[in-house]
Enzyme design. Structure first.
Site: not given
Ligand code: GLY
Ligand code: MN
Ligand code: MN
Length: 457
Positions: A51, A256, A273, A284, A365, A369, A376, A399, A403, A423, A425
């Site tokens: 709950d 991610h 990130d 972001d 990638h 965005h 996003h 960004e 890798y 990365r 960004e």
């Protein structure tokens, strides 16, 4: 440490005014016909366990048009003889529920303090909204957000089918207003930018807190995450705008990565990130830095290529440029850099080829965005198949990354760059005067980063 960070933060901006919400509503009404009924529903609450619910975050379009953040809410607008009238269905005051779950503005509170004409109890939704639906020709409603509204709309359509056959009365159709609202949301107002700037500043300082605590390879990913997210709340934002990614070593090469539970090993890169959400608006930011405070030569080589790519992409964030320009610029600089290092053994055109180019082995990638109420954010990238041209007030991330996951079976990772994941960004506001980096407070050059990492140890 948080107090020191907090002292560097500017004052919280004023919230978005009711006048601005009303102006947004009016702008939307201009796109509607007189017999339309506009409906916007809040998101459902979701269960964490048994709950216990997840922290509630409403649907961004409802937030954009009303500022209403409570669950179990429906906004609708109907035109009466040329005048649009807005209604909000809300949870009514209920002392017992409020003792357990918290205060509610209720019907009176909603009308007094929110940008709406009339409020009703959500318990009266079927009856009151049902009457409005029965009168309209076109229902502007996104199906799939709130099932009880969907049911009401479907049942009205069925009834109208029969009425149409008997009486030949007007048509009824259902259309999703999301695209129209997305066009509006794509261009940010000054007060939206103020909220985003605050979210960006808080996020930048949170990244600095993590960098200062890092160094020496003594920390864990979860400790760094706790500093970042702890500062988000300390500084008065609602928390993260998306789950934080804190990956050290080979985890930095997972785009991610979610677990955030490993030790940060001396000599590895940690990639973070993470961004805060403030009054619904997202930041972001990604930064990648050496756990021990000093980049190795190999790490520096890769880092500098990504930074050059990011700067090249940001320079393309110019009014009138196509949305694809930053991505193309970033890809070009990344490919040139990797050719120079001997990681790619193709020429530039070959390296950039989407089918057979080697760049996509290490950069898989997109560069950008939109960002706003959703991290996003909404807005069509290729209207009519052509890239959208930048306009003053649009916000997007830049960004790029590289890798080198040595764990990957699909590629032969160059030994020298094994498990380096970088990365970088930032969040960019497009203006007539050129790109503005909303997240500029966050250290980014090799020297800046080396001068911050580990300074609180
Ligand atoms: N944090 C997800 C992204 O950068 O798009
Ligand atoms: Mn992003
Ligand atoms: Mn990100």
């Amino acid at each position: 440490m948080f107090a020191e960070m907090f002292a560097q933060l500017g004052a919280m901006p004023n919230p978005i005014s009711n006048d601005e919400y009303l102006a947004r509503q009016n702008k939307l009404y201009q796109t509607l016909n007189q017999n339309d009924l506009l409906i916007l529903c809040s998101s459902p609450e979701t269960i964490h366990s048994n709950d216990v619910h997840h922290p509630y975050r409403t649907q961004s379009n409802l937030l954009y048009l009303t500022g209403w953040i409570e669950p179990d809410a429906v906004f609708c607008a109907i035109n009466n003889d040329g005048t649009w009238e807005s209604h909000l269905f809300v949870q009514p005051k209920d002392t017992l529920k409020e003792i357990w779950e918290g205060r509610r503005p209720g019907i009176e509170g909603a009308v007094a303090n929110w940008p709406i004409d009339l409020a009703h109890s959500i318990d009266d939704l079927t009856e009151v909204l049902g009457q409005m639906v029965a009168k309209s020709s076109r229902i502007m409603h996104r199906m799939g957000v709130m099932s009880k509204v969907d049911d009401l709309v479907v049942s009205a359509i069925k009834k109208r089918d029969r009425a149409r056959q008997r009486l030949g009365s007007g048509p009824i159709s259902v259309e999703d207003p999301s695209n129209i609202i997305a066009e509006m949301r794509l261009i940010k107002s000054n007060s939206e930018i103020d909220q985003m700037k605050f979210a960006s500043d808080v996020s930048s300082l949170a990244h600095i807190a993590a960098m200062m605590h890092g160094g020496g390879g003594a920390s864990t990913e979860n400790q760094l995450q706790s500093l970042i997210e702890g500062f988000f709340r300390y500084a008065g934002t609602s928390g993260w705008s998306y789950p934080s990614i804190v990956g050290s070593g080979e985890n930095a090469t997972i785009l991610h990565y979610k677990e955030n539970e490993d030790h940060c090993i001396d000599g590895d890169i940690v990639l973070i990130d993470a961004g805060a959400e403030f009054r619904g608006y997202a930041a972001d930011i990604t930064r990648s830095w050496p756990n021990n405070g000093k980049f190795t030569e190999a790490q520096k080589e890769i880092y500098q290529i990504v930074l050059d790519a990011q700067n090249a992409a940001i320079s393309e964030c110019i009014v009138g440029n196509p949305y694809t320009a930053p991505h193309e610029a970033a890809r070009r600089v990344l490919a040139e850099g990797l050719i120079k290092l001997g990681v790619i053994d193709q020429n530039l055109d070959e390296a950039l080829d989407m089918e057979n180019g080697q760049l996509k082995n290490w950069y898989m990638h997109n560069t950008s965005h939109w960002i706003g109420l959703d991290v996003h954010d909404v807005g069509v990238y290729l209207p009519n198949g052509e890239p959208r041209l930048f306009e003053h007030g649009m916000c997007l991330t830049i960004e790029p990354g590289l890798y080198f996951g040595a764990w990957r079976p699909d590629v032969d990772c160059p030994e020298k760059y094994s498990n380096i994941g970088i990365r970088i960004e930032d969040d960019i506001l497009i203006t007539d005067g050129g790109p503005v980096i909303l997240t500029e407070m966050c250290p980014k050059t090799i020297d800046e980063i080396e001068s911050v990492v580990g300074t609180s140890n």
